[in-house]
Scaffold this motif. Structure first.
Motif, PDB file in Angstrom:
ATOM      1  N   SER A  95     -12.311  50.877 -62.229  1.00 57.47           N
ATOM      2  CA  SER A  95     -12.108  51.366 -60.807  1.00 57.47           C
ATOM      3  C   SER A  95     -11.104  52.181 -60.544  1.00 57.47           C
ATOM      4  O   SER A  95     -11.275  53.224 -59.923  1.00 57.47           O
ATOM      5  N   ASN A  96     -10.068  51.740 -60.870  1.00 58.83           N
ATOM      6  CA  ASN A  96      -8.637  52.287 -60.835  1.00 58.83           C
ATOM      7  C   ASN A  96      -8.560  53.879 -61.405  1.00 58.83           C
ATOM      8  O   ASN A  96      -7.824  54.717 -60.993  1.00 58.83           O
ATOM      9  N   LYS A  97      -9.216  53.780 -62.659  1.00 56.18           N
ATOM     10  CA  LYS A  97      -8.919  55.055 -63.480  1.00 56.18           C
ATOM     11  C   LYS A  97     -10.067  56.068 -63.437  1.00 56.18           C
ATOM     12  O   LYS A  97      -9.759  57.462 -63.475  1.00 56.18           O
ATOM     13  N   PHE A  98     -11.376  55.414 -63.098  1.00 56.00           N
ATOM     14  CA  PHE A  98     -12.514  56.440 -63.206  1.00 56.00           C
ATOM     15  C   PHE A  98     -13.314  56.434 -61.959  1.00 56.00           C
ATOM     16  O   PHE A  98     -14.398  55.894 -61.931  1.00 56.00           O
ATOM     17  N   PRO A  99     -12.924  57.166 -60.980  1.00 53.93           N
ATOM     18  CA  PRO A  99     -13.730  57.229 -59.744  1.00 53.93           C
ATOM     19  C   PRO A  99     -15.148  57.964 -59.900  1.00 53.93           C
ATOM     20  O   PRO A  99     -15.096  58.882 -60.739  1.00 53.93           O
ATOM     21  N   GLY A 100     -15.920  57.693 -59.399  1.00 49.12           N
ATOM     22  CA  GLY A 100     -17.396  57.935 -59.540  1.00 49.12           C
ATOM     23  C   GLY A 100     -18.251  57.421 -60.783  1.00 49.12           C
ATOM     24  O   GLY A 100     -19.151  57.593 -60.968  1.00 49.12           O
ATOM     25  N   LEU A 101     -17.631  56.413 -61.546  1.00 46.48           N
ATOM     26  CA  LEU A 101     -18.089  56.055 -62.542  1.00 46.48           C
ATOM     27  C   LEU A 101     -19.264  54.899 -62.312  1.00 46.48           C
ATOM     28  O   LEU A 101     -19.264  54.181 -61.247  1.00 46.48           O
ATOM     29  N   HIS A 102     -20.314  54.649 -62.860  1.00 42.82           N
ATOM     30  CA  HIS A 102     -21.314  53.842 -62.547  1.00 42.82           C
ATOM     31  C   HIS A 102     -21.485  52.707 -64.003  1.00 42.82           C
ATOM     32  O   HIS A 102     -21.594  53.048 -64.999  1.00 42.82           O
ATOM     33  N   VAL A 103     -21.386  51.574 -63.601  1.00 40.50           N
ATOM     34  CA  VAL A 103     -21.716  50.230 -64.392  1.00 40.50           C
ATOM     35  C   VAL A 103     -22.721  49.690 -64.346  1.00 40.50           C
ATOM     36  O   VAL A 103     -23.114  49.269 -63.176  1.00 40.50           O
ATOM     37  N   TYR A 104     -23.716  49.512 -65.215  1.00 39.10           N
ATOM     38  CA  TYR A 104     -24.942  48.413 -65.285  1.00 39.10           C
ATOM     39  C   TYR A 104     -24.547  47.450 -66.336  1.00 39.10           C
ATOM     40  O   TYR A 104     -24.524  47.543 -67.230  1.00 39.10           O
ATOM     41  N   ALA A 105     -24.379  46.330 -65.308  1.00 39.52           N
ATOM     42  CA  ALA A 105     -24.379  45.028 -66.349  1.00 39.52           C
ATOM     43  C   ALA A 105     -25.316  43.772 -66.051  1.00 39.52           C
ATOM     44  O   ALA A 105     -26.117  43.856 -64.823  1.00 39.52           O
ATOM     45  N   GLY A 106     -25.737  43.240 -66.860  1.00 41.05           N
ATOM     46  CA  GLY A 106     -26.502  42.164 -67.025  1.00 41.05           C
ATOM     47  C   GLY A 106     -26.123  40.808 -66.207  1.00 41.05           C
ATOM     48  O   GLY A 106     -26.969  40.258 -65.483  1.00 41.05           O
ATOM     49  N   MET A 107     -24.853  40.652 -65.835  1.00 38.27           N
ATOM     50  CA  MET A 107     -24.359  39.655 -65.145  1.00 38.27           C
ATOM     51  C   MET A 107     -22.606  39.980 -64.867  1.00 38.27           C
ATOM     52  O   MET A 107     -22.260  40.607 -65.622  1.00 38.27           O
ATOM     53  N   ILE A 108     -22.176  39.422 -63.856  1.00 38.22           N
ATOM     54  CA  ILE A 108     -20.721  39.547 -63.784  1.00 38.22           C
ATOM     55  C   ILE A 108     -20.193  38.277 -63.988  1.00 38.22           C
ATOM     56  O   ILE A 108     -20.551  37.366 -63.001  1.00 38.22           O
ATOM     57  N   ASP A 109     -19.205  38.040 -64.788  1.00 36.14           N
ATOM     58  CA  ASP A 109     -18.505  36.797 -65.000  1.00 36.14           C
ATOM     59  C   ASP A 109     -17.244  36.576 -63.882  1.00 36.14           C
ATOM     60  O   ASP A 109     -16.727  37.696 -63.545  1.00 36.14           O
ATOM     61  N   SER A 110     -16.851  35.623 -63.724  1.00 35.83           N
ATOM     62  CA  SER A 110     -15.592  35.212 -62.657  1.00 35.83           C
ATOM     63  C   SER A 110     -14.411  35.631 -63.290  1.00 35.83           C
ATOM     64  O   SER A 110     -13.505  35.823 -62.479  1.00 35.83           O
ATOM     65  N   GLU A 111     -14.098  35.254 -64.659  1.00 36.19           N
ATOM     66  CA  GLU A 111     -12.925  35.283 -65.243  1.00 36.19           C
ATOM     67  C   GLU A 111     -12.854  35.747 -66.746  1.00 36.19           C
ATOM     68  O   GLU A 111     -14.094  35.847 -67.244  1.00 36.19           O
ATOM     69  N   VAL A 112     -11.502  36.073 -67.344  1.00 36.99           N
ATOM     70  CA  VAL A 112     -11.538  35.747 -68.658  1.00 36.99           C
ATOM     71  C   VAL A 112     -10.615  34.718 -69.051  1.00 36.99           C
ATOM     72  O   VAL A 112      -9.797  34.345 -68.162  1.00 36.99           O
TER      73      VAL A 112
END
Length: 281
Positions: free
Chosen positions: A258-275
């Motif tokens: 988000s910080n580096k690539f404005p306008g990018l679209h990401v499609y994910a099966g799920m969003i995890d809460s942490e690493v």
């Protein structure tokens, strides 16, 4: 593709729990070791505040990255502004195949098939309202009819990140009428978590306006996906021409994108809460 009975048994066969993540090099060595990256506790759709995830159309679930209650966020047009957007499609088949991938009892063969099926569905969603079309007329058995086709003169560029991205991108050519595939290999230093390129089949110059799908099953710390997109940008691609497809995404990676690539679209099966401390979800 596994049978529904086999996949359902794999998805429900044992309770889910967190287990230590395998090093990145193991993920590159075997598609089956992706399970160690995907077997995580159910996550809330959350990410740091600057990242925004919007509802572009009724068919996609929306998560506002700054809030755990993302799916109930307000709707806006994806055309407004240049912020990065993250899409988590609510299709029950996507949820099913993600569940199969997260189950530690899933056999290797079923795991790979599940990854391929998840990739098929996510690529389908990512290409909605995105592919170039041409119009014309054809003769049907009863009359002349106006029709619309995908323009074969503008193939979609598919870039799987090796080796883990191969299974997720397996069905891209069966979905898209015209594609060109370029492999990109990156490995991550397990101490510094910084990526290095060991294979780059990208052309030196990418034609203007080319649509690019970047396929990486796990977006964890974000170093690998950022390095991959940097290589594309260096060859003339803008972030608005790129769509990222991933099985699992985590806030650190989404924040970097988000910080580096404005306008990018990401499609994910799920969003995890942490690493974890190894930079894995």
């Amino acid at each position: 593709m596994p049978s529904p009975a086999t996949a359902t048994a794999a998805a429900a066969g044992a309770p889910l729990h967190r287990r230590p993540c395998a090093p990145r090099r193991l993920v590159q060595a075997s598609s089956c070791s992706l399970a160690s990256r995907a077997l995580v506790e159910p996550a809330r759709h959350a990410a740091p505040a600057p990242l925004l995830v919007r509802r572009p159309r009724p068919s996609l679930a929306v998560a506002r990255a700054a809030s755990p209650d993302a799916a109930t966020g307000s709707s806006r047009s994806p055309a407004s502004g240049g912020q990065m957007l993250v899409f988590v499609p609510p299709h029950p088949l996507i949820k099913h195949w993600v569940s199969v991938l997260r189950n530690e009892q899933t056999p290797c063969a079923v795991f790979r098939s599940a990854m391929a099926e998840l990739g098929r569905l996510l690529i389908y969603e990512a290409c909605r309202d995105w592919l170039p079309t041409i119009t014309g007329e054809i003769q049907t058995p009863v009359a002349v009819s106006s029709v619309e086709f995908i323009d074969p003169r503008e193939p979609v560029m598919v870039v799987p990140i090796l080796r883990a991205g191969l299974a997720l991108a397996e069905n891209a050519s069966s979905i898209l009428p015209a594609t060109k595939t370029y492999h990109l290999g990156l490995r991550r230093d397990e101490e510094t978590l910084q990526p290095s390129v060991y294979l780059n089949n990208l052309p030196e110059k990418i034609p203007e306006g080319t649509r690019v799908l970047v396929i990486d099953p796990m977006l964890a710390t974000g170093g690998t996906i950022v390095a991959a997109i940097d290589l594309l940008v260096d060859r003339g691609v803008t972030s608005k021409q790129i769509k990222v497809v991933s099985a699992v995404a985590a806030p650190p990676a989404l924040q970097k994108l988000s910080n580096k690539f404005p306008g990018l679209h990401v499609y994910a099966g799920m969003i995890d809460s942490e690493v974890d401390e190894r930079g894995c979800t």
